[in-house]
Design a protein around this motif. Structure first.
Motif, mmCIF file in Angstrom:
data_model
loop_
_atom_site.group_PDB
_atom_site.id
_atom_site.type_symbol
_atom_site.label_atom_id
_atom_site.label_comp_id
_atom_site.label_asym_id
_atom_site.label_seq_id
_atom_site.Cartn_x
_atom_site.Cartn_y
_atom_site.Cartn_z
ATOM 1 N N ASP A 91 0.858 -1.189 0.000
ATOM 2 C CA ASP A 91 0.000 0.000 0.000
ATOM 3 C C ASP A 91 0.887 1.228 0.000
ATOM 4 N N PHE A 92 0.936 1.922 -1.139
ATOM 5 C CA PHE A 92 1.740 3.131 -1.287
ATOM 6 C C PHE A 92 0.842 4.363 -1.392
ATOM 7 N N SER A 93 -0.336 4.285 -0.788
ATOM 8 C CA SER A 93 -1.327 5.352 -0.972
ATOM 9 C C SER A 93 -0.889 6.686 -0.392
ATOM 10 N N ASP A 94 0.067 6.687 0.507
ATOM 11 C CA ASP A 94 0.548 7.950 1.071
ATOM 12 C C ASP A 94 1.969 8.253 0.616
ATOM 13 N N ARG A 95 2.366 7.700 -0.540
ATOM 14 C CA ARG A 95 3.724 7.850 -1.037
ATOM 15 C C ARG A 95 3.736 8.543 -2.395
ATOM 16 N N THR A 96 4.815 9.276 -2.652
ATOM 17 C CA THR A 96 5.001 9.961 -3.929
ATOM 18 C C THR A 96 6.311 9.504 -4.546
ATOM 19 N N ALA A 97 6.261 9.229 -5.841
ATOM 20 C CA ALA A 97 7.428 8.686 -6.537
ATOM 21 C C ALA A 97 7.713 9.456 -7.804
ATOM 22 N N VAL A 98 8.968 9.444 -8.210
ATOM 23 C CA VAL A 98 9.399 9.917 -9.525
ATOM 24 C C VAL A 98 9.972 8.725 -10.273
ATOM 25 N N VAL A 99 9.546 8.545 -11.513
ATOM 26 C CA VAL A 99 10.125 7.513 -12.378
ATOM 27 C C VAL A 99 10.551 8.199 -13.669
ATOM 28 N N THR A 100 11.844 8.184 -13.967
ATOM 29 C CA THR A 100 12.310 8.819 -15.194
ATOM 30 C C THR A 100 12.202 7.842 -16.364
ATOM 31 N N GLY A 101 12.085 8.392 -17.557
ATOM 32 C CA GLY A 101 11.956 7.566 -18.744
ATOM 33 C C GLY A 101 10.733 6.669 -18.681
ATOM 34 N N SER A 102 9.601 7.240 -18.261
ATOM 35 C CA SER A 102 8.440 6.412 -17.927
ATOM 36 C C SER A 102 7.249 6.585 -18.862
#
Length: 247
Positions: free
Chosen positions: A3-14
């Motif tokens: 459960d990543f509902s309270d998480r923020t991510a960056v994915v490059t080349g996505s």
């Protein structure tokens, strides 16, 4: 599923390929994901599609990973939308030629995107993650970093450099509870592999104990594991995702 509902991510080349599979898996787990890609319009379209199905949401941002200002803008896009918990350095491309035919520009272009871009992303993420004393970074390397491929002196060198970056950054950032790991995909079913001639693909499959091509979602599953609390005691690790090829 995590459960990543309270998480923020960056994915490059996505905007496509493995990067899109990782972003998709994160959105499926409830995260807010910034899709950062040189193809800004494609990133925006992909983000809209991912957001429409939820449960997480996605934002598309044009980003040249070799640009400090672009990386800073992506970081701001993440923090403005919840924070920065995860960063995945996935952006890359190939420019395959033998050394005899490879120009210095060919070599530098691949090094700049994979390795300099990975370093800029890691540095930007670390600045925020060290301050909050938590976070996870995953670098997408390649099996080429381990074994090399003819015609890929630039790509193999860049991907090997990401392994060194991963281990050095893991040692620097561990005291702040920031973890840095890497994966090395092998033969994965992306557009590049699908374009191979059948006889070439068959020859490569003979070297794979599991006798098949991997999928982008299988790479994404491993990346999500490394980002999750299930991998809380893993840092500086390199996981090979190759079906046993070049074990």
């Amino acid at each position: 599923m995590d459960d990543f509902s309270d998480r923020t991510a960056v994915v490059t080349g996505s905007a496509g390929g493995i990067g899109l599979a990782i972003a998709s898996a994160l959105v499926d787990a409830g995260a807010t994901v910034v899709l950062a890609d040189l193809q800004g319009a494609a990133a925006e379209r992909a983000a809209a599609e991912l957001s429409s199905r939820g449960p997480g949401r996605a934002i598309g941002v044009r980003c040249d990973v070799t640009s400090e200002s672009d990386i800073a803008a992506v970081t701001t896009a993440a923090t403005d939308n919840g924070g920065l918990d995860f960063w995945v350095n996935n952006a890359g491309f190939t420019r395959d030629k033998t050394m005899r035919n490879m120009s210095l520009d060919d070599f530098r272009a691949v090094i700049d995107v994979h390795l300099v871009g990975g370093w800029l992303g890691t540095r930007a993420a670390a600045e925020i993650m060290c301050e909050q004393r938590r976070g996870a970074i995953v670098n997408i390397s390649s099996i080429a970093a381990k074994v090399g491929n003819p015609g890929q002196t630039n790509y193999a060198a860049a991907k090997a450099g990401l392994i060194g970056l991963t281990k050095a950054a893991a040692k620097e950032l561990g005291r702040y509870d920031v973890r840095v790991n890497a994966v090395q995909p092998g033969l994965i079913g992306t557009a590049m592999i699908e374009a191979l001639k059948p006889e070439v693909l068959q020859a490569k499959l003979q070297d794979i104990p599991l006798e098949r091509v991997g999928t982008p979602s299988e790479v994404a599953d491993t990346v999500l594991f490394l980002l999750s609390e299930r991998a809380a005691y893993l840092t500086g690790a390199v996981i090979q995702i190759s079906g046993g090829r070049h074990m």
